[in-house]
Design an enzyme around this catalytic site. Structure first.
Site, PDB file in Angstrom:
ATOM      1  N   TYR A  61      39.080  44.247  -6.487  1.00  0.00           N
ATOM      2  CA  TYR A  61      39.023  42.826  -6.870  1.00  0.00           C
ATOM      3  C   TYR A  61      40.335  42.385  -7.512  1.00  0.00           C
ATOM      4  O   TYR A  61      40.910  41.353  -7.149  1.00  0.00           O
ATOM      5  CB  TYR A  61      37.857  42.612  -7.839  1.00  0.00           C
ATOM      6  CG  TYR A  61      37.747  41.192  -8.346  1.00  0.00           C
ATOM      7  CD1 TYR A  61      37.081  40.222  -7.605  1.00  0.00           C
ATOM      8  CD2 TYR A  61      38.306  40.814  -9.576  1.00  0.00           C
ATOM      9  CE1 TYR A  61      36.981  38.918  -8.063  1.00  0.00           C
ATOM     10  CE2 TYR A  61      38.208  39.517 -10.042  1.00  0.00           C
ATOM     11  CZ  TYR A  61      37.546  38.570  -9.285  1.00  0.00           C
ATOM     12  OH  TYR A  61      37.454  37.275  -9.740  1.00  0.00           O
ATOM     13  N   SER A  98      42.659  35.069 -10.956  1.00  0.00           N
ATOM     14  CA  SER A  98      41.936  35.711 -12.053  1.00  0.00           C
ATOM     15  C   SER A  98      42.947  36.302 -13.014  1.00  0.00           C
ATOM     16  O   SER A  98      44.072  36.638 -12.630  1.00  0.00           O
ATOM     17  CB  SER A  98      41.027  36.814 -11.503  1.00  0.00           C
ATOM     18  OG  SER A  98      40.562  37.663 -12.536  1.00  0.00           O
TER      19      SER A  98
END
Length: 253
Positions: A159, A145
């Site tokens: 995350y 990501s």
């Protein structure tokens, strides 16, 4: 090398489902796993309507259960061998984004995210690499990501840390298999519509539709580069300035 036989984890929805559809259009055989088998069954029907000439294998998998990861990956390898094929590519996509700011009573959800995204990734990498080392070829793809490059606040804190961990794992493995016929790619998606982004509330900046994002992901994966930013604009250039962003600006991402 053409990668015809592809395993995708977390394939029941979002990016995993989108990539499966795009690979099916290209005539790839697919091994798909996720926790929600009923959604995989619906997806299989859709894929075979798109391309009746491909094989689609399904299995239930919770990537936090290491023993199950090895069993499922080995079973998929056997599926391909029974079709006189080999497992060519594994896409480690399974993940979640549960959680909240640390210390606000969401320790369980934060730990679930850590176990799924990071520890689960290790188990998947171990299982995939055992197969690739034995057959002496393969392409391992890790979906990281853009959040891997800085720390993020609130629900993104854990995350982002897990995606930074995935980034590091991929690079370490890439060094380990340097000059071998095994490739390791890390994909850094920006914001692409999915169940995860739907839960955020206010749409984040530079969001693109799932179908467009899936096409770009598959195109990038097929190039087999070490690192790819999806979409390239504006995320590659954002990555260049991210180390210099003040904390106030990071709150907006």
């Amino acid at each position: 090398m053409t990668r015809k036989n592809i395993l995708i984890t977390g394939a029941s929805s979002g990016l995993g489902k989108g990539m499966a559809i795009e690979f099916a259009k290209q005539g790839c055989n697919l091994a798909l796993c996720a926790r929600r088998v009923e959604k995989l069954e619906l997806l299989k029907k859709e894929l075979q309507e798109l391309n009746p000439n491909i094989h689609v294998f399904l299995r239930a998998l919770d990537v936090t259960k290491q023993e199950d990861v090895f069993k499922v990956f080995k079973a998929f390898e056997v599926d391909f061998k029974n079709s006189r094929e080999t497992l060519d590519r594994v896409i480690i996509n399974a993940g979640m984004g549960k959680g909240a700011s640390l210390g606000k009573g969401y320790a369980k959800q934060n730990m679930q995210t850590a176990m799924t995204n990071f520890c689960g990734a290790i188990s998947q990498m171990e299982a995939a690499m055992e197969i690739f080392r034995e057959q002496n070829h393969g392409h391992l793809v890790l979906i990281s990501s853009m959040s891997a490059f800085r720390g993020y606040p609130r629900a993104m804190t854990v995350y982002a840390a897990t995606k930074a961990g995935v980034k590091s794992l991929a690079e370490g493995l890439r060094v380990d298999v340097l000059h071998k016929p095994i490739k390791v790619s890390t994909i850094f998606p920006g914001y692409i519509e999915s169940e995860m982004t739907d839960s955020v509330g206010k749409p984040p900046p530079f969001m693109i539709a799932l179908d467009k994002g899936s096409k770009l992901l598959v195109k990038s994966i097929n190039k087999e580069k070490a690192k790819t930013f999806v979409p390239y604009w504006p995320w590659y250039f954002i990555k260049l300035i991210m180390p210099f962003m003040p904390l106030k600006m990071l709150r907006k991402f």
